[in-house]
Design a protein around this motif. Structure first.
Motif, PDB file in Angstrom:
ATOM      1  N   ILE A   1      13.422  23.510 -15.232  1.00 45.10           N
ATOM      2  CA  ILE A   1      14.854  24.009 -15.419  1.00 45.10           C
ATOM      3  C   ILE A   1      15.712  23.079 -14.300  1.00 45.10           C
ATOM      4  N   SER A   2      15.449  23.457 -12.787  1.00 43.59           N
ATOM      5  CA  SER A   2      15.921  22.940 -11.830  1.00 43.59           C
ATOM      6  C   SER A   2      15.963  21.349 -11.596  1.00 43.59           C
TER       7      SER A   2
ATOM      8  N   ALA B   1      19.581  19.547 -11.755  1.00 43.85           N
ATOM      9  CA  ALA B   1      19.570  18.347 -10.799  1.00 43.85           C
ATOM     10  C   ALA B   1      20.153  17.018 -11.033  1.00 43.85           C
ATOM     11  N   VAL B   2      19.590  16.914 -12.285  1.00 44.85           N
ATOM     12  CA  VAL B   2      20.076  15.160 -13.061  1.00 44.85           C
ATOM     13  C   VAL B   2      21.259  15.417 -13.450  1.00 44.85           C
ATOM     14  N   THR B   3      21.606  16.685 -14.177  1.00 42.57           N
ATOM     15  CA  THR B   3      22.745  16.628 -14.953  1.00 42.57           C
ATOM     16  C   THR B   3      24.108  16.797 -14.168  1.00 42.57           C
ATOM     17  N   THR B   4      23.616  17.310 -12.833  1.00 43.69           N
ATOM     18  CA  THR B   4      24.822  17.588 -11.724  1.00 43.69           C
ATOM     19  C   THR B   4      24.821  16.647 -10.823  1.00 43.69           C
ATOM     20  N   ARG B   5      23.781  15.559 -10.676  1.00 42.44           N
ATOM     21  CA  ARG B   5      23.952  14.306  -9.862  1.00 42.44           C
ATOM     22  C   ARG B   5      23.535  14.677  -8.427  1.00 42.44           C
ATOM     23  N   CYS B   6      22.784  15.785  -8.298  1.00 38.24           N
ATOM     24  CA  CYS B   6      22.504  16.264  -6.865  1.00 38.24           C
ATOM     25  C   CYS B   6      21.175  15.421  -6.330  1.00 38.24           C
ATOM     26  N   ASP B   7      21.138  14.683  -5.390  1.00 35.01           N
ATOM     27  CA  ASP B   7      20.024  14.162  -4.722  1.00 35.01           C
ATOM     28  C   ASP B   7      19.213  15.107  -3.841  1.00 35.01           C
ATOM     29  N   GLY B   8      20.120  15.825  -3.193  1.00 36.16           N
ATOM     30  CA  GLY B   8      19.230  16.984  -2.511  1.00 36.16           C
ATOM     31  C   GLY B   8      18.490  17.981  -3.462  1.00 36.16           C
ATOM     32  N   CYS B   9      18.956  18.046  -4.621  1.00 32.95           N
ATOM     33  CA  CYS B   9      18.342  19.255  -5.422  1.00 32.95           C
ATOM     34  C   CYS B   9      17.179  18.320  -5.877  1.00 32.95           C
ATOM     35  N   ILE B  10      17.503  17.216  -6.104  1.00 32.75           N
ATOM     36  CA  ILE B  10      16.331  16.355  -6.718  1.00 32.75           C
ATOM     37  C   ILE B  10      14.988  16.214  -5.880  1.00 32.75           C
ATOM     38  N   THR B  11      15.169  15.993  -4.497  1.00 33.81           N
ATOM     39  CA  THR B  11      14.179  15.943  -3.595  1.00 33.81           C
ATOM     40  C   THR B  11      13.504  17.394  -3.435  1.00 33.81           C
ATOM     41  N   SER B  12      14.331  18.431  -3.145  1.00 34.67           N
ATOM     42  CA  SER B  12      13.983  19.698  -3.169  1.00 34.67           C
ATOM     43  C   SER B  12      12.859  20.197  -4.048  1.00 34.67           C
ATOM     44  N   HIS B  13      13.337  20.047  -5.434  1.00 35.54           N
ATOM     45  CA  HIS B  13      12.665  20.618  -6.626  1.00 35.54           C
ATOM     46  C   HIS B  13      11.639  19.558  -7.036  1.00 35.54           C
ATOM     47  N   VAL B  14      11.605  18.616  -6.686  1.00 39.84           N
ATOM     48  CA  VAL B  14      10.329  17.507  -6.814  1.00 39.84           C
ATOM     49  C   VAL B  14       9.213  18.036  -6.115  1.00 39.84           C
TER      50      VAL B  14
ATOM     51  N   LEU C   1      13.233  15.855 -18.240  1.00 34.23           N
ATOM     52  CA  LEU C   1      14.266  14.976 -17.901  1.00 34.23           C
ATOM     53  C   LEU C   1      14.975  14.365 -19.083  1.00 34.23           C
ATOM     54  N   GLY C   2      14.305  13.962 -20.162  1.00 32.91           N
ATOM     55  CA  GLY C   2      14.400  14.004 -21.665  1.00 32.91           C
ATOM     56  C   GLY C   2      15.316  14.761 -21.805  1.00 32.91           C
ATOM     57  N   VAL C   3      15.173  15.845 -21.900  1.00 31.21           N
ATOM     58  CA  VAL C   3      15.962  17.184 -22.411  1.00 31.21           C
ATOM     59  C   VAL C   3      17.276  16.986 -21.743  1.00 31.21           C
ATOM     60  N   ALA C   4      17.202  16.857 -20.185  1.00 32.99           N
ATOM     61  CA  ALA C   4      18.474  16.859 -19.608  1.00 32.99           C
ATOM     62  C   ALA C   4      19.438  15.580 -19.956  1.00 32.99           C
ATOM     63  N   ILE C   5      18.738  14.705 -20.206  1.00 34.43           N
ATOM     64  CA  ILE C   5      19.617  13.320 -20.697  1.00 34.43           C
ATOM     65  C   ILE C   5      20.188  13.690 -22.197  1.00 34.43           C
ATOM     66  N   ALA C   6      19.432  14.470 -23.049  1.00 30.00           N
ATOM     67  CA  ALA C   6      20.206  14.595 -24.517  1.00 30.00           C
ATOM     68  C   ALA C   6      21.185  15.652 -24.107  1.00 30.00           C
ATOM     69  N   MET C   7      21.030  16.710 -23.317  1.00 33.08           N
ATOM     70  CA  MET C   7      22.107  17.630 -23.237  1.00 33.08           C
ATOM     71  C   MET C   7      23.177  16.950 -22.544  1.00 33.08           C
ATOM     72  N   ASN C   8      22.973  16.103 -21.503  1.00 39.36           N
ATOM     73  CA  ASN C   8      24.037  15.674 -20.736  1.00 39.36           C
ATOM     74  C   ASN C   8      24.888  14.664 -21.665  1.00 39.36           C
TER      75      ASN C   8
END
Length: 119
Positions: free
Chosen positions: A50-51, A55-68, A85-92
């Protein structure tokens, strides 16, 4: 692309600097993040998927690196992350569609003739 390991290290340093400048704000964030991590129905893997989607839909690089990093520690695979991430793309894209409809609704309301007031 970013050097994600270096970026994550530098980001931690900058967040530390921010914490020195605004300690109450950082404590508030830490309390919020800590509270979200204390769930009884979702496991760490689900929370990290979920995170990452958020992170992808809010475009947060810091969130991406922390949650990866957290996703790897939780044992998630590249394929599981890609599916989320496919779900995130569809939702966005869905959100853009819905907000496009809202924008047109706003336009129509703001350009509609004002009804005459009955006397």
């Amino acid at each position: 692309m970013l050097d994600w390991s270096t970026y994550r290290t530098e980001l931690k340093g900058r967040v530390g600097d921010f914490g020195k400048a605004a300690p109450e704000a950082l404590r508030g964030y830490a309390a919020l993040a800590g509270g979200a991590a204390k769930t009884t129905h979702l496991d760490a893997r689900t929370r990290e998927l979920i995170s990452l989607a958020v992170a992808v839909t809010t475009r947060c690089d810091g969130c991406i690196t922390s949650h990866v990093d957290a996703a790897i520690k939780a044992g998630l695979s590249r394929e599981e992350i890609a599916e989320a991430l496919g779900v995130a793309i569809a939702m966005n894209a869905g959100a853009a569609l819905v907000y496009s409809a809202r924008t047109l609704d706003c336009f129509e309301q703001m350009t509609a003739p004002v009804p005459a007031v009955a006397e």
